[in-house]
Motif scaffolding. Structure first.
Motif, PDB file in Angstrom:
ATOM      1  N   VAL A   1       5.811  -3.146   6.314  1.00 18.86           N
ATOM      2  CA  VAL A   1       6.639  -3.200   5.106  1.00 18.86           C
ATOM      3  C   VAL A   1       5.817  -3.674   3.913  1.00 18.86           C
ATOM      4  O   VAL A   1       5.885  -3.099   2.814  1.00 18.86           O
ATOM      5  CB  VAL A   1       7.853  -4.119   5.325  1.00 18.86           C
ATOM      6  N   GLU A   2       5.020  -4.704   4.131  1.00 16.79           N
ATOM      7  CA  GLU A   2       4.178  -5.249   3.047  1.00 16.79           C
ATOM      8  C   GLU A   2       3.239  -4.183   2.506  1.00 16.79           C
ATOM      9  O   GLU A   2       3.121  -3.997   1.285  1.00 16.79           O
ATOM     10  CB  GLU A   2       3.379  -6.440   3.582  1.00 16.79           C
ATOM     11  N   LYS A   3       2.576  -3.457   3.399  1.00 16.19           N
ATOM     12  CA  LYS A   3       1.626  -2.434   2.956  1.00 16.19           C
ATOM     13  C   LYS A   3       2.341  -1.245   2.308  1.00 16.19           C
ATOM     14  O   LYS A   3       1.802  -0.626   1.384  1.00 16.19           O
ATOM     15  CB  LYS A   3       0.775  -1.971   4.142  1.00 16.19           C
ATOM     16  N   ALA A   4       3.545  -0.930   2.791  1.00  9.88           N
ATOM     17  CA  ALA A   4       4.296   0.177   2.198  1.00  9.88           C
ATOM     18  C   ALA A   4       4.634  -0.128   0.747  1.00  9.88           C
ATOM     19  O   ALA A   4       4.515   0.744  -0.134  1.00  9.88           O
ATOM     20  CB  ALA A   4       5.564   0.445   3.005  1.00  9.88           C
ATOM     21  N   PHE A   5       5.034  -1.353   0.457  1.00  8.14           N
ATOM     22  CA  PHE A   5       5.366  -1.691  -0.925  1.00  8.14           C
ATOM     23  C   PHE A   5       4.113  -1.839  -1.788  1.00  8.14           C
ATOM     24  O   PHE A   5       4.151  -1.595  -2.992  1.00  8.14           O
ATOM     25  CB  PHE A   5       6.235  -2.942  -0.968  1.00  8.14           C
ATOM     26  N   GLU A   6       2.993  -2.205  -1.174  1.00 10.75           N
ATOM     27  CA  GLU A   6       1.724  -2.167  -1.908  1.00 10.75           C
ATOM     28  C   GLU A   6       1.407  -0.726  -2.316  1.00 10.75           C
ATOM     29  O   GLU A   6       0.966  -0.463  -3.440  1.00 10.75           O
ATOM     30  CB  GLU A   6       0.597  -2.725  -1.037  1.00 10.75           C
ATOM     31  N   LYS A   7       1.633   0.214  -1.384  1.00  7.48           N
ATOM     32  CA  LYS A   7       1.420   1.634  -1.691  1.00  7.48           C
ATOM     33  C   LYS A   7       2.348   2.087  -2.815  1.00  7.48           C
ATOM     34  O   LYS A   7       1.946   2.828  -3.718  1.00  7.48           O
ATOM     35  CB  LYS A   7       1.679   2.483  -0.440  1.00  7.48           C
ATOM     36  N   LEU A   8       3.592   1.639  -2.741  1.00  7.94           N
ATOM     37  CA  LEU A   8       4.583   2.052  -3.737  1.00  7.94           C
ATOM     38  C   LEU A   8       4.193   1.572  -5.128  1.00  7.94           C
ATOM     39  O   LEU A   8       4.436   2.251  -6.125  1.00  7.94           O
ATOM     40  CB  LEU A   8       5.954   1.483  -3.349  1.00  7.94           C
ATOM     41  N   ASN A   9       3.562   0.403  -5.193  1.00 11.18           N
ATOM     42  CA  ASN A   9       3.136  -0.147  -6.478  1.00 11.18           C
ATOM     43  C   ASN A   9       1.790   0.399  -6.957  1.00 11.18           C
ATOM     44  O   ASN A   9       1.382   0.138  -8.090  1.00 11.18           O
ATOM     45  CB  ASN A   9       3.054  -1.676  -6.382  1.00 11.18           C
ATOM     46  N   ASN A  10       1.101   1.138  -6.064  1.00  9.80           N
ATOM     47  CA  ASN A  10      -0.202   1.711  -6.429  1.00  9.80           C
ATOM     48  C   ASN A  10      -0.266   3.185  -6.022  1.00  9.80           C
ATOM     49  O   ASN A  10      -1.067   3.579  -5.157  1.00  9.80           O
ATOM     50  CB  ASN A  10      -1.330   0.929  -5.744  1.00  9.80           C
ATOM     51  N   PRO A  11       0.566   4.022  -6.613  1.00 14.58           N
ATOM     52  CA  PRO A  11       0.653   5.431  -6.190  1.00 14.58           C
ATOM     53  C   PRO A  11      -0.624   6.232  -6.411  1.00 14.58           C
ATOM     54  O   PRO A  11      -0.793   7.293  -5.815  1.00 14.58           O
ATOM     55  CB  PRO A  11       1.817   5.981  -7.030  1.00 14.58           C
ATOM     56  N   ARG A  12      -1.516   5.732  -7.269  1.00 15.43           N
ATOM     57  CA  ARG A  12      -2.774   6.463  -7.499  1.00 15.43           C
ATOM     58  C   ARG A  12      -3.675   6.444  -6.268  1.00 15.43           C
ATOM     59  O   ARG A  12      -4.593   7.257  -6.153  1.00 15.43           O
ATOM     60  CB  ARG A  12      -3.521   5.864  -8.688  1.00 15.43           C
ATOM     61  N   ASN A  13      -3.411   5.512  -5.347  1.00 18.22           N
ATOM     62  CA  ASN A  13      -4.264   5.371  -4.163  1.00 18.22           C
ATOM     63  C   ASN A  13      -3.728   6.135  -2.958  1.00 18.22           C
ATOM     64  O   ASN A  13      -4.212   5.960  -1.849  1.00 18.22           O
ATOM     65  CB  ASN A  13      -4.406   3.887  -3.800  1.00 18.22           C
ATOM     66  N   TRP A  14      -2.720   6.981  -3.166  1.00 20.08           N
ATOM     67  CA  TRP A  14      -2.131   7.687  -2.040  1.00 20.08           C
ATOM     68  C   TRP A  14      -3.045   8.815  -1.556  1.00 20.08           C
ATOM     69  O   TRP A  14      -3.706   9.485  -2.344  1.00 20.08           O
ATOM     70  CB  TRP A  14      -0.782   8.272  -2.430  1.00 20.08           C
ATOM     71  N   ASP A  15      -3.064   9.035  -0.241  1.00 22.53           N
ATOM     72  CA  ASP A  15      -3.832  10.148   0.321  1.00 22.53           C
ATOM     73  C   ASP A  15      -3.242  11.484  -0.116  1.00 22.53           C
ATOM     74  O   ASP A  15      -3.975  12.450  -0.306  1.00 22.53           O
ATOM     75  CB  ASP A  15      -3.839  10.058   1.851  1.00 22.53           C
ATOM     76  N   ASP A  16      -1.929  11.549  -0.217  1.00 28.74           N
ATOM     77  CA  ASP A  16      -1.271  12.776  -0.664  1.00 28.74           C
ATOM     78  C   ASP A  16      -0.622  12.516  -2.022  1.00 28.74           C
ATOM     79  O   ASP A  16       0.499  12.001  -2.105  1.00 28.74           O
ATOM     80  CB  ASP A  16      -0.204  13.209   0.346  1.00 28.74           C
TER      81      ASP A  16
END
Length: 546
Positions: A91-106
């Motif tokens: 959950v923690e990492k998912a919300f980190e991803k949500l706050n940093n969408p530029r770092n998404w693989d897709d």
């Protein structure tokens, strides 16, 4: 052609139910016990041919299928998933991803919660692999893998699958050819399968699966004339994954004209009974009866008029001016929201009933403006909680009951299935105590009873609460998966295989002896579980910590 009865423990199938981390850990325990159990020179896990999973069970299932496809030892699969669960960073990492969408693989994905989870599954759980690794594997012992989800265009199950037959990647109405499906990320299948209602928004095919608007997945989906399709949790219509196994068996029968599966294990963390719905208690709050939407609007309008007058005609300190302007802004926002909601209701009613009826109905609905707000909140809470209970509990319980009744009453299936329920060994079940005595296993220890009670109390979440962690919940769930399956396999041999003359009578002497031998090993293992419910977890832990 004469129909042959498949031998027990040959061409085995297993389905792993949904249920969040409760399911993920329990099924990891079940698979690890199959890995620890040898029959005719081969562990039972290697004898699995069909794997069908739903929701939380899909996290375990994809990890297992991936390692089997790569011909990696199950121990490595167990260790990786165990550590991921133990770290509890999803959950923690998912919300980190949500706050940093530029770092998404897709980068083409919608920037929402379910896709953020998918990004974490992709990077942390499934080694950034795609279905290609399952389609191209020449070393896996699995012939059919099915990860179930539900699509909201036709209301059917959407299966992310690799199989040895002509099973569709999707369903009859919406599907991708295998050559294109190989490009789907394993993580996206996991996200779709575990996208439970109320917790997530739907994941959309093809946008959230394509990697690019012009890629083969999006292009094929569009060329087939399919509309954007919302996909959610497979547990909505089949939380046990039974349908996937049945379809795989049908494909095999049509091909070989003989039953394929010798033993089918339904590993299930659904509760034994449904918790009663707690009806919200209505309390008359006389002092709040004055507060209605109409009066709030009157008050807000008067207040805004006063504030506008103050700002226009009175010189005030900067702080007071800023505060007044802020309050005025909130008032404007309130009215914008109120009238937008009012407009949306009118549009919906117009669409449903027509313009004339809409006006009359809306006039009648003005009673809402006059009703106290706390009553409106109560009514809204009543509606939302009852709908969620119906969707996530009542419907799922009923579907589960119908599926299991159909399976156990089918003469082509009932001699080769065994349920591995999380509640199997609840001590207040007289049938269980009778079987423990019948099998010569003795009474369950306090530690085993405590593990069973704790495992059954775990809610459907994708995280451990602090209470779960202090209660050693992860190990209790894994251990419960192990010793429950151990007991259920004893029951399968003693009360299904041996008591079905058509089955037992079809076996030759060496096979009967092999079944007797593994039954004795199961019984010895269960006695060891009674002494120490965590002995197998601890054995795996020694390797993990080495």
């Amino acid at each position: 052609m004469e129909t042959k009865i498949p031998q027990p423990f040959t061409n085995m199938a297993i389905s792993l139910s949904g249920g969040g981390y409760r399911a993920t850990a329990f099924h990891l325990g079940a698979l690890s016990y199959l890995h620890a159990s040898e029959y005719q020179g081969e562990n039972l896990l290697k004898r699995l041919r069909i794997l069908s999973t739903i929701s939380g069970g899909t996290l375990t299932g994809i990890m297992f299928a991936l390692y089997a496809a790569k011909n990696k030892p199950f121990d490595e699969c167990y260790d990786k998933l165990y550590l991921l669960l133990e770290q509890d960073k999803l959950v923690e990492k998912a919300f980190e991803k949500l706050n940093n969408p530029r770092n998404w693989d897709d980068p083409n994905k919608s920037k929402d919660v379910i896709n953020a989870f998918s990004e974490v599954y992709h990077s942390d759980f499934f080694d950034r692999e795609h279905f290609k690794v399952l389609f191209k594997s020449t070393s896996t012992h699995l012939t059919d893998v099915i990860f179930g989800s539900t699509e909201f265009t036709t209301g059917k199950q959407f299966r992310f699958t690799q199989n040895r037959g002509d099973g569709r990647f999707g369903n009859k109405d919406l599907n991708l050819p295998d050559t294109v499906a190989q490009g789907v990320r394993l993580a996206d299948a996991a996200a779709a399968s575990s996208c439970f209602p109320g917790g997530f928004e739907p994941i959309v095919m093809a946008k959230d699966f394509s990697g690019s608007p012009t890629g083969p997945i999006a292009t094929t989906w569009n060329e087939k004339g399919y509309q954007p399709t919302a996909i959610m949790d497979g547990g909505i219509i089949d939380n046990q994954g039974i349908e996937g196994v049945e379809l795989a068996e049908k494909r095999s029968f049509h091909r070989d004209d003989q039953p394929f599966t010798g033993t089918y294990i339904i590993s299930d963390v659904s509760g034994r009974s449904m918790a009663p719905y707690e009806v919200p208690v209505f309390k008359n709050k006389s002092f709040q009866n004055f507060l209605t939407l109409r009066r709030v609007n009157w008050f807000a309008g008067i207040l805004m008029a006063v504030l506008i007058g103050l700002l226009a005609f009175i010189q005030m300190p900067v702080f007071i001016t800023a505060l007044t302007a802020s309050i005025l802004t909130l008032g404007v926002a309130w009215f914008l929201l109120f009238f937008r909601l009012r407009s949306a209701i009118m549009e919906a009613m117009d669409s449903a009933f027509g313009n004339k009826k809409e006006r009359r109905l809306f006039k009648d609905l003005k009673v809402i403006y006059k009703a106290p707000i706390y009553i409106l909140v109560y009514l809204l809470k009543f509606r939302v909680t009852s709908v969620m209970k119906m969707v996530t509990d009542v419907f799922m319980k009923r579907i589960r009951t119908l599926q299991l009744e159909a399976l156990y009453s089918d003469e082509h299936w009932n001699y080769r299935i065994e349920s591995n329920n999380i509640y199997t060994l609840y001590q207040d079940d007289k049938t269980v105590n009778k079987k423990l005595k019948e099998f010569g296993l003795g009474n369950m220890s306090d530690a085993m009873v405590d593990a069973i009670k704790s495992a059954n109390s775990m809610p459907t979440t994708l995280w451990w609460s602090e209470k779960n962690k202090s209660d050693n919940m992860q190990n209790k769930l894994i251990a419960c998966g192990q010793f429950s399956l151990c007991f259920n396999l004893i029951d399968y041999i003693e009360n299904t295989v041996k008591k079905k003359p058509a089955v037992w009578g079809s076996l030759d002497a060496p096979t009967k002896q092999a079944i007797e031998d593994i039954s004795q090993r199961f019984k010895a293992d269960f006695k060891q579980f009674i002494h120490n419910p965590f002995w197998l977890v601890e054995e795996n832990g020694k390797r993990l910590r080495a």
